[in-house]
Design a protein around this motif. Structure first.
Motif, short mmCIF file in Angstrom:
data_model
loop_
_atom_site.label_atom_id
_atom_site.label_comp_id
_atom_site.label_asym_id
_atom_site.label_seq_id
_atom_site.Cartn_x
_atom_site.Cartn_y
_atom_site.Cartn_z
N UNK A 12 -23.51 -8.67 -32.71
CA UNK A 12 -23.41 -9.02 -31.27
C UNK A 12 -25.01 -9.43 -30.86
N UNK A 13 -25.80 -8.56 -31.35
CA UNK A 13 -27.23 -8.82 -30.90
C UNK A 13 -27.77 -10.00 -31.67
N UNK A 14 -27.40 -10.39 -32.85
CA UNK A 14 -27.86 -11.39 -33.67
C UNK A 14 -27.35 -12.77 -32.93
N UNK A 15 -26.10 -12.58 -32.40
CA UNK A 15 -25.38 -13.67 -31.78
C UNK A 15 -26.33 -14.18 -30.61
N UNK A 16 -26.40 -13.13 -29.85
CA UNK A 16 -27.17 -13.17 -28.47
C UNK A 16 -28.44 -13.80 -28.87
N UNK A 17 -29.36 -13.14 -29.68
CA UNK A 17 -30.67 -13.83 -29.85
C UNK A 17 -30.62 -15.12 -30.25
N UNK A 18 -29.73 -15.66 -31.13
CA UNK A 18 -29.50 -17.39 -31.61
C UNK A 18 -29.37 -18.02 -30.46
N UNK A 19 -28.58 -17.35 -29.59
CA UNK A 19 -27.94 -18.20 -28.44
C UNK A 19 -29.29 -18.35 -27.41
N UNK A 20 -29.90 -17.57 -27.35
CA UNK A 20 -31.23 -17.48 -26.38
C UNK A 20 -31.96 -18.44 -27.00
N UNK A 21 -32.36 -18.33 -28.34
CA UNK A 21 -33.15 -19.51 -28.97
C UNK A 21 -32.66 -20.86 -28.84
N UNK A 22 -31.35 -21.12 -28.85
CA UNK A 22 -30.80 -22.59 -28.78
C UNK A 22 -30.71 -22.83 -27.24
N UNK A 23 -30.78 -21.98 -26.25
CA UNK A 23 -31.02 -22.25 -24.92
C UNK A 23 -32.27 -22.56 -24.47
N UNK A 24 -33.39 -22.00 -25.16
CA UNK A 24 -34.82 -22.33 -24.97
C UNK A 24 -35.17 -23.50 -25.40
N UNK A 25 -34.90 -23.75 -26.92
CA UNK A 25 -35.46 -24.84 -27.56
C UNK A 25 -34.41 -26.10 -28.04
N UNK A 26 -33.38 -25.96 -27.34
CA UNK A 26 -32.31 -27.04 -27.34
C UNK A 26 -31.71 -27.43 -25.91
N UNK A 27 -30.90 -26.64 -25.51
CA UNK A 27 -30.17 -26.97 -24.31
C UNK A 27 -31.00 -27.13 -23.06
N UNK A 28 -32.25 -26.19 -22.86
CA UNK A 28 -33.16 -26.37 -21.81
C UNK A 28 -33.98 -27.86 -21.76
N UNK A 29 -34.49 -28.15 -22.97
CA UNK A 29 -35.38 -29.33 -23.37
C UNK A 29 -34.38 -30.59 -22.76
N UNK A 30 -33.02 -30.62 -23.28
CA UNK A 30 -32.15 -31.68 -22.94
C UNK A 30 -31.85 -31.72 -21.56
N UNK A 31 -31.67 -30.43 -20.98
CA UNK A 31 -31.36 -30.28 -19.44
C UNK A 31 -32.56 -31.02 -18.69
N UNK A 32 -33.67 -30.76 -19.15
CA UNK A 32 -34.96 -31.17 -18.37
C UNK A 32 -35.00 -32.58 -18.29
#
Length: 554
Positions: A12-32
């Protein structure tokens, strides 16, 4: 019970860490990018999109990209499938060498091929001069639509070749023997048996080729000569807007993402209609040919591969020529290499250093994500797996704009992750963009491993983490390595994102080659291209040695 809870919490921790990385370096840039395009002076507005759709100049540019990408995809499918068929069905000498040459043709940066063909078939090209002066041919025009299609076809048909070659290994020879026993001719077997079996693979290859062609800006920039394409438009609009209003460039990026997503979904829907599984108990055995058929196969195979690698061969040759300004002069010299190492030594080092750091991230994340997607499948891990595929369809130029927009002043302007101009932003952009290749290869490898093997290890007292590290990972390593080598080679030849993100300290060889070509330093550009080719060949030979394979397929 508490022990099981800890095991569950680890994944679960690994899943959460990977999700956070995707939020920061994929979802957030495209959202911006979306925010920047749709909000003008703090107010919601579609003015930028209205400007795009109201002016014929922009719609024509988009149509140009569709035409050139579709045409190149069709030609690449024809050439790549034909070569894969000949390699799989017939026996001839030099297959291993030819396959390495085919991959080299694919893995070099596309704009390098464009630059090479200008040297060969440009207005002052070697072949052009020979045809005009010796054979009295009319002036050849390599520029524009035809030149872009030529470069894309020769650059991208190897991807089709690798995909289709892998699919041929899954076809059972008994199917072809049954068709032959019923009186089917070779042509009928190709059209009615082999082609339907290859359809899912061809659709996957077509998507990859189309997206690579649609998102490339280096080739049309060099050889287009007035033939406008969408990535070039995005790049120029963004560069011209730096320091001012970049909203229009962001709106173009959104249009590019929307188009790419639509094409991806259409391809996925069509592919699902033709999806089926194949299990080859009796793989196809290549036949030995004689006489005219053998000669024809040799002509087609060696002729096609020679044309594909001709740009690299000529670049290597010109790298040893003496130069005077922008022209090559009689005589040979190592001056171009001396200048390349003296002035571009840091770029050569960066081409190894930055992708190597990115590759470590890619291998670790791909291994974990593929395991989560296959063995720990739920809504959350499926969402992570879906997020991992987004970079597959987002053009590199758009990614560059998204990263600059997002991390110039940090996340939401707080200064946190203000990494624009650093090596870290290059590493993360390469990691996120090239991660899908290794994930898909790792997933395919893991699906072939029976869960009962892991269950047997756990029944003998091995913890889940220990089983994962010592049983699962070693067994899926062939798929991880296969995807990693493809990620690595595409990283070292990356241009479209790096051209926007680099600075003096993080310049890579592809950026250096591009800038040297624009400056007219053709000898140095040729030397750098040759060094990049040698690095690619070494990577492929290392892969073959590690995987103990004489062939490479996707």
């Amino acid at each position: 019970m508490q022990k099981d809870s800890k095991k569950i919490n680890l994944w679960t921790a690994m899943s959460f860490l990977i999700f956070i990385v995707y939020l920061l370096f994929l979802v957030y840039p495209i959202f911006q990018v979306f925010i920047q395009a749709m909000f003008v002076d703090g107010h919601f507005s579609l003015a930028n999109f209205s400007t795009f759709f109201s002016k014929r100049y922009y719609s024509e540019t988009l149509w140009n990209s569709f035409k050139v990408s579709t045409t190149a995809t069709i030609f690449a499918l024809i050439v790549g499938s034909l070569l894969a068929y000949l390699f799989s069905m017939y026996q001839f000498k030099g297959k291993k060498l030819l396959q390495i040459c085919i991959i080299i043709a694919s893995m070099s940066a596309p704009f390098v091929g464009a630059y090479s063909w200008i040297l060969l078939l440009g207005r002052q090209g070697v072949i052009t001069k020979f045809l005009m002066n010796t054979l009295h041919f009319p002036q050849i025009d390599i520029y524009g639509f035809g030149g872009i299609v030529l470069v894309f076809t020769l650059q991208l048909f190897p991807l089709v070749f690798l995909y289709v070659s892998g699919a041929f290994k899954s076809i059972d020879s008994s199917v072809l023997e049954a068709a032959e026993s019923m009186g089917s001719t070779s042509f009928d077997r190709m059209v009615k048996v082999i082609l339907p079996l290859l359809t899912p693979t061809l659709l996957a290859a077509a998507l990859l080729v189309f997206m690579r062609a649609f998102s490339d800006f280096g080739t049309p920039m060099l050889i287009g000569e007035g033939y406008r394409t969408f990535p070039v438009l995005i790049y120029k609009e963004f560069i011209s807007e730096v320091g001012g209003n970049a909203a229009f460039a962001s709106s173009l990026a959104i249009i590019a993402i929307t188009i790419a997503l639509a094409i991806f979904l259409i391809q996925k829907y069509v592919a699902n209609q033709f999806s089926f599984s194949m299990n080859s108990l009796h793989p196809i055995q290549p036949k030995q040919l004689t006489g005219f058929k053998q000669a024809l196969v040799y002509i087609v195979v060696f002729g096609t591969v020679f044309i594909a690698v001709l740009p690299q061969l000529y670049l290597t040759y010109t790298s040893f020529l003496k130069t005077s300004g922008m022209v090559f002069v009689p005589g040979y010299s190592l001056d171009s290499y001396r200048i390349a190492f003296d002035r571009m030594g840091s770029a050569i080092l960066n081409t190894i250093r930055i992708p190597l750091m990115a590759l470590v991230i890619v291998v670790i994340f791909a291994t974990i994500i593929s395991y989560l997607a296959v063995r720990k499948k739920n809504f959350f891990t499926s969402m992570i797996d879906s997020l991992s595929m987004i970079p597959y369809i987002v053009p590199g130029t758009v990614f560059g704009i998204a990263f600059i927009t997002s991390f110039n002043t940090g996340v939401f302007g707080t200064g946190f992750l203000a990494i624009t101009g650093t090596a870290f932003i290059m590493v993360m952009s390469l990691s996120v963009r090239r991660l899908p290749y290794t994930i898909r290869s790792s997933v395919a490898s893991l699906l072939q491993i029976s869960p009962s093997i892991e269950e047997a290890a756990e029944s003998l007292g091995s913890s889940r983490l220990n089983t994962f590290m010592k049983v699962t990972v070693p067994m899926m390593m062939s798929g991880v390595i296969s995807g990693a080598i493809l990620s690595w080679v595409t990283m070292i030849s990356e241009l479209s994102t790096s051209i926007l993100l680099y600075n003096v300290k993080t310049k890579t060889m592809t950026v250096a080659i591009y800038t040297e070509v624009l400056r007219g330093n053709y000898g140095v550009a040729a030397a750098l291209s040759t060094i990049l080719m040698v690095l690619t060949i070494a990577s492929l030979l290392l892969f073959m040695k590690v995987s103990k394979s004489d062939s490479i397929t996707l």
